[in-house]
Design a protein around this motif. Sequence first.
Motif, mmCIF file in Angstrom:
data_model
loop_
_atom_site.group_PDB
_atom_site.id
_atom_site.type_symbol
_atom_site.label_atom_id
_atom_site.label_comp_id
_atom_site.label_asym_id
_atom_site.label_seq_id
_atom_site.Cartn_x
_atom_site.Cartn_y
_atom_site.Cartn_z
ATOM 1 N N PRO A 242 0.833 -1.205 0.000
ATOM 2 C CA PRO A 242 0.000 0.000 0.000
ATOM 3 C C PRO A 242 0.871 1.259 0.000
ATOM 4 N N GLY A 243 0.474 2.205 -0.817
ATOM 5 C CA GLY A 243 1.188 3.466 -0.864
ATOM 6 C C GLY A 243 2.411 3.461 -1.751
ATOM 7 N N PHE A 244 2.731 2.317 -2.339
ATOM 8 C CA PHE A 244 3.873 2.285 -3.248
ATOM 9 C C PHE A 244 3.537 3.100 -4.485
ATOM 10 N N ALA A 245 4.336 4.104 -4.743
ATOM 11 C CA ALA A 245 4.048 5.008 -5.857
ATOM 12 C C ALA A 245 5.314 5.217 -6.670
ATOM 13 N N LEU A 246 5.387 4.581 -7.808
ATOM 14 C CA LEU A 246 6.492 4.754 -8.743
ATOM 15 C C LEU A 246 5.927 5.271 -10.045
ATOM 16 N N THR A 247 6.427 6.401 -10.488
ATOM 17 C CA THR A 247 5.960 6.973 -11.748
ATOM 18 C C THR A 247 6.165 5.980 -12.880
ATOM 19 N N GLN A 248 5.105 5.757 -13.642
ATOM 20 C CA GLN A 248 5.130 4.813 -14.762
ATOM 21 C C GLN A 248 5.648 3.436 -14.306
ATOM 22 N N ALA A 249 5.047 2.933 -13.238
ATOM 23 C CA ALA A 249 5.475 1.634 -12.706
ATOM 24 C C ALA A 249 5.322 0.523 -13.746
ATOM 25 N N ASP A 250 4.221 0.519 -14.488
ATOM 26 C CA ASP A 250 4.011 -0.527 -15.490
ATOM 27 C C ASP A 250 5.101 -0.498 -16.556
ATOM 28 N N ALA A 251 5.501 0.702 -16.958
ATOM 29 C CA ALA A 251 6.561 0.835 -17.963
ATOM 30 C C ALA A 251 7.888 0.341 -17.408
ATOM 31 N N ALA A 252 8.176 0.660 -16.147
ATOM 32 C CA ALA A 252 9.428 0.210 -15.528
ATOM 33 C C ALA A 252 9.451 -1.310 -15.403
ATOM 34 N N ILE A 253 8.315 -1.892 -15.024
ATOM 35 C CA ILE A 253 8.229 -3.351 -14.901
ATOM 36 C C ILE A 253 8.459 -4.015 -16.248
ATOM 37 N N MET A 254 7.809 -3.499 -17.293
ATOM 38 C CA MET A 254 7.937 -4.103 -18.616
ATOM 39 C C MET A 254 9.313 -3.853 -19.218
#
Length: 216
Positions: free
Chosen positions: A176-188
Amino acid sequence: MALPFLPYIVVGIVHLIAVLAGADALVALTKPLLMPALLLALLLALPVRRGETALLAGLGILFGWLGDLSLMDVGPGFVIGLAFFLLGHLAYIVLFWRRLRVRRPRWWSAVYVLWYAGLLAVLAPHAGGMLVPLALYGLTLAVLGITASACSPWIATGAALFVVSDSLLGLDRFLPGFALTQADAAIMLTYILAQGIICWGVVRRARAVARVPSLA
């Protein structure tokens, strides 16, 4: 020139642009194409397309593709996707240890033990019924990183990127509260690089053993 990998690179770039742009239709179109493009690169670039190396590397990519198709939000789809990726990691672990190992695991691979303990401590209070699957998956990832450290720098780098990608995914889904800008892009991005670099390392090692000129 590494022509066999060009389709994978192109599809990966288009997919990442689609993720960044929020183009969901294009994301849905390109994601299922990533691993087939990489499998094609593997088969075209390997000096021998039959044998344990081709089989295990192919299984690692195939299970990654099935994971891509299954992975959704937390729920049954997420668990199925996690299971497919775990099988893919197991295939890579066997491949690294049996066919690609050139030394003992490096001393610095102990960092994966610390990473595993730390990530599990962070996610455990929020994982609920997913704690056991996440713990098993994390343990497999740690073994992946450790066995990869006994291989070439390409393999070790690809495995490290896999650990980064899956760590970001776990934090994004469960903390909860984890906020990374463009997390989906970083993961991919880290996932695409991980799979591609591992495959590249497999091909380079296989060609070196077969004494075939390098692709680059």
